[in-house]
Scaffold this motif. Structure first.
Motif, PDB file in Angstrom:
ATOM      1  N   ALA A 165       0.827  -1.210   0.000  1.00  0.00           N
ATOM      2  CA  ALA A 165       0.000   0.000   0.000  1.00  0.00           C
ATOM      3  C   ALA A 165       0.863   1.263   0.000  1.00  0.00           C
ATOM      4  N   ALA A 166       2.057   1.184   0.604  1.00  0.00           N
ATOM      5  CA  ALA A 166       2.953   2.341   0.669  1.00  0.00           C
ATOM      6  C   ALA A 166       3.718   2.569  -0.626  1.00  0.00           C
ATOM      7  N   GLY A 167       3.627   1.637  -1.559  1.00  0.00           N
ATOM      8  CA  GLY A 167       4.269   1.818  -2.850  1.00  0.00           C
ATOM      9  C   GLY A 167       5.574   1.080  -3.050  1.00  0.00           C
ATOM     10  N   ALA A 168       5.911   0.144  -2.146  1.00  0.00           N
ATOM     11  CA  ALA A 168       7.119  -0.661  -2.340  1.00  0.00           C
ATOM     12  C   ALA A 168       7.015  -1.434  -3.650  1.00  0.00           C
ATOM     13  N   ASP A 169       8.160  -1.667  -4.275  1.00  0.00           N
ATOM     14  CA  ASP A 169       8.189  -2.401  -5.542  1.00  0.00           C
ATOM     15  C   ASP A 169       8.257  -3.907  -5.347  1.00  0.00           C
ATOM     16  N   GLY A 170       8.842  -4.328  -4.234  1.00  0.00           N
ATOM     17  CA  GLY A 170       8.980  -5.743  -3.936  1.00  0.00           C
ATOM     18  C   GLY A 170       9.110  -5.940  -2.442  1.00  0.00           C
ATOM     19  N   LEU A 171       9.052  -7.190  -2.013  1.00  0.00           N
ATOM     20  CA  LEU A 171       9.086  -7.524  -0.594  1.00  0.00           C
ATOM     21  C   LEU A 171      10.202  -8.524  -0.321  1.00  0.00           C
ATOM     22  N   VAL A 172      10.925  -8.302   0.770  1.00  0.00           N
ATOM     23  CA  VAL A 172      11.951  -9.241   1.218  1.00  0.00           C
ATOM     24  C   VAL A 172      11.437  -9.897   2.494  1.00  0.00           C
ATOM     25  N   VAL A 173      11.330 -11.220   2.465  1.00  0.00           N
ATOM     26  CA  VAL A 173      10.697 -11.949   3.566  1.00  0.00           C
ATOM     27  C   VAL A 173      11.723 -12.873   4.208  1.00  0.00           C
ATOM     28  N   VAL A 174      12.195 -12.476   5.392  1.00  0.00           N
ATOM     29  CA  VAL A 174      13.156 -13.303   6.104  1.00  0.00           C
ATOM     30  C   VAL A 174      12.487 -14.592   6.570  1.00  0.00           C
ATOM     31  N   THR A 175      13.242 -15.663   6.566  1.00  0.00           N
ATOM     32  CA  THR A 175      12.732 -16.916   7.099  1.00  0.00           C
ATOM     33  C   THR A 175      12.296 -16.704   8.548  1.00  0.00           C
ATOM     34  N   PRO A 176      11.095 -17.128   8.924  1.00  0.00           N
ATOM     35  CA  PRO A 176      10.646 -16.932  10.309  1.00  0.00           C
ATOM     36  C   PRO A 176      11.681 -17.422  11.316  1.00  0.00           C
ATOM     37  N   GLU A 233       0.473 -15.182  -1.532  1.00  0.00           N
ATOM     38  CA  GLU A 233      -0.938 -15.076  -1.908  1.00  0.00           C
ATOM     39  C   GLU A 233      -1.552 -13.755  -1.459  1.00  0.00           C
ATOM     40  N   ALA A 234      -0.949 -13.116  -0.470  1.00  0.00           N
ATOM     41  CA  ALA A 234      -1.505 -11.887   0.091  1.00  0.00           C
ATOM     42  C   ALA A 234      -1.082 -10.634  -0.667  1.00  0.00           C
ATOM     43  N   THR A 235      -0.206 -10.764  -1.654  1.00  0.00           N
ATOM     44  CA  THR A 235       0.325  -9.596  -2.344  1.00  0.00           C
ATOM     45  C   THR A 235       0.497  -9.879  -3.824  1.00  0.00           C
ATOM     46  N   ASP A 236       0.457  -8.826  -4.609  1.00  0.00           N
ATOM     47  CA  ASP A 236       0.762  -8.931  -6.033  1.00  0.00           C
ATOM     48  C   ASP A 236       2.220  -8.599  -6.324  1.00  0.00           C
ATOM     49  N   LEU A 237       2.965  -8.189  -5.294  1.00  0.00           N
ATOM     50  CA  LEU A 237       4.354  -7.801  -5.492  1.00  0.00           C
ATOM     51  C   LEU A 237       5.266  -9.027  -5.584  1.00  0.00           C
ATOM     52  N   PRO A 238       6.413  -8.882  -6.266  1.00  0.00           N
ATOM     53  CA  PRO A 238       7.407  -9.953  -6.233  1.00  0.00           C
ATOM     54  C   PRO A 238       7.988 -10.104  -4.830  1.00  0.00           C
ATOM     55  N   ASP A 273       4.084 -18.597  -7.733  1.00  0.00           N
ATOM     56  CA  ASP A 273       4.036 -17.690  -8.889  1.00  0.00           C
ATOM     57  C   ASP A 273       4.840 -16.414  -8.703  1.00  0.00           C
ATOM     58  N   ASN A 274       4.648 -15.693  -7.595  1.00  0.00           N
ATOM     59  CA  ASN A 274       5.313 -14.395  -7.468  1.00  0.00           C
ATOM     60  C   ASN A 274       6.540 -14.432  -6.563  1.00  0.00           C
ATOM     61  N   LEU A 275       7.092 -15.620  -6.334  1.00  0.00           N
ATOM     62  CA  LEU A 275       8.376 -15.698  -5.645  1.00  0.00           C
ATOM     63  C   LEU A 275       9.465 -15.470  -6.685  1.00  0.00           C
ATOM     64  N   ALA A 276      10.180 -14.351  -6.540  1.00  0.00           N
ATOM     65  CA  ALA A 276      11.043 -13.857  -7.611  1.00  0.00           C
ATOM     66  C   ALA A 276      12.526 -14.117  -7.394  1.00  0.00           C
ATOM     67  N   GLY A 277      12.936 -14.366  -6.138  1.00  0.00           N
ATOM     68  CA  GLY A 277      14.362 -14.525  -5.914  1.00  0.00           C
ATOM     69  C   GLY A 277      14.704 -14.779  -4.467  1.00  0.00           C
ATOM     70  N   LEU A 278      15.996 -14.712  -4.177  1.00  0.00           N
ATOM     71  CA  LEU A 278      16.474 -15.041  -2.838  1.00  0.00           C
ATOM     72  C   LEU A 278      17.732 -14.242  -2.523  1.00  0.00           C
ATOM     73  N   LYS A 279      17.738 -13.637  -1.355  1.00  0.00           N
ATOM     74  CA  LYS A 279      18.939 -12.995  -0.812  1.00  0.00           C
ATOM     75  C   LYS A 279      19.586 -13.992   0.126  1.00  0.00           C
ATOM     76  N   ASP A 280      20.799 -14.410  -0.190  1.00  0.00           N
ATOM     77  CA  ASP A 280      21.446 -15.448   0.601  1.00  0.00           C
ATOM     78  C   ASP A 280      22.552 -14.874   1.470  1.00  0.00           C
TER      79      ASP A 280
END
Length: 304
Positions: free
Chosen positions: A108-119, A138-143, A169-176
């Motif tokens: 909603a704030a306009g981010a282009d993508g999301l980085v999701v750390v492993t819980p 599933e909760a977002t249209d962002l990569p 589908d929208n999992l775009a990559g990984l920061k390792d």
């Protein structure tokens, strides 16, 4: 235009590449967030050549912030640099529920993508990891980019788990940030459709060699021009120059590791004339002795 450097994965609509600093969160003396100065740091790295920004990573002290603060950091950074470079916002949390909340707010704030750390905190098995990332995606249209940092989360993703995650589908990559080069090499080899980012300053040049399209560099929070030069030298095919710059990054990294955990980045920024403030308790900044030693190190490296 990328030439010699590895190209982003075909599943990455943002084509993330180059230098993506994990920008800092600036705090006032009373430990409240200084959103204006936090945004100014994003501008600082972009003005010096960064190809994207990653607010609310480890250097952004994201576990120290509440949900409202995190949402407002993302909004401030998007407003400051969102028209210039991709903003991939950190939204991870120990629970899927909270991660989804932050993901929706960042979108909603306009981010282009999301980085999701492993819980983190609780152990995570294969099925739980899949369920988590599926719900977030599933909760977002962002990569979405997985943030793999087992040393901090206590949870490592297996290559088999990554195989399943890559089908989302929208999992775009990984920061390792595992520093497990054999794991990273095999992951890249198996998933050329994903974008991979090297998450350690110790592996910027090696990361490019094994197929990472870019680098999330703490050194680039202070000296973005050095890391940008490394990437651009590699991309132009001048691997000798890129190796020399990696050697310089090793020296800078060692200097920044003086004193308390993570204190080096903000102290070095202050030495460069950028008011980065203190870390939020219980993290602490450098004392006068460590600050003087860091200043001497950086002067010896010709950086101040």
């Amino acid at each position: 235009m990328v030439s010699h450097a590895p190209t982003p994965g075909s599943d990455d609509p943002l084509d993330i590449h180059g230098v993506v600093p994990p920008t800092i969160t600036v705090f006032d003396e009373d430990e409240s967030v200084d959103y204006e100065q936090t945004a100014a740091h994003a501008e600082y790295v972009v003005d010096r050549g960064a190809h994207g920004v990653f607010p609310l990573g480890t250097n952004g002290e994201f576990p120290m912030l509440d949900g409202r603060e995190r949402d407002e950091v993302v909004a401030a950074v998007v407003e400051a640099v969102g028209d210039e470079v991709p903003v991939i916002a950190g939204v991870g949390a120990p629970s899927t529920h909270k991660t989804v909340e932050r993901a929706e707010a960042a979108e909603a704030a306009g981010a282009d993508g999301l980085v999701v750390v492993t819980p983190y905190y609780f152990p995570l098995d294969h099925d739980a990891a899949l369920r988590h990332y599926r719900r977030v995606c599933e909760a977002t249209d962002l990569p979405v980019y997985v943030y793999h940092i087992p040393s901090k989360t206590g949870n490592s993703l297996s290559l088999d788990t990554l195989d399943e995650l890559a089908r989302i589908d929208n999992l775009a990559g990984l920061k390792d940030s595992s520093k497990d080069v054999p794991w990273l090499g095999q992951a890249i080899d198996a998933h050329p459709d994903l974008t991979f980012l090297a998450g350690s300053d110790s592996l910027l040049f090696p990361g490019l060699e094994v197929g990472c399209t870019g680098m999330v560099s703490a050194v680039a929070n202070v000296f973005p021009e050095v890391v940008v030069d490394l990437y651009e030298a590699y991309d132009e095919g001048d691997e000798e120059r890129a190796r020399e710059l990696q050697s310089q990054v090793y020296d800078i990294r060692s200097a920044l590791k003086r004193g308390p955990y993570m204190a080096g980045v903000k102290t070095a920024l202050s030495l460069r004339g950028f008011d980065a403030g203190d870390l939020r308790d219980p993290l602490t900044t450098m004392d006068e002795e460590d600050t003087a030693a860091l200043e001497a190190d950086l002067e010896d490296l010709g950086l101040l």
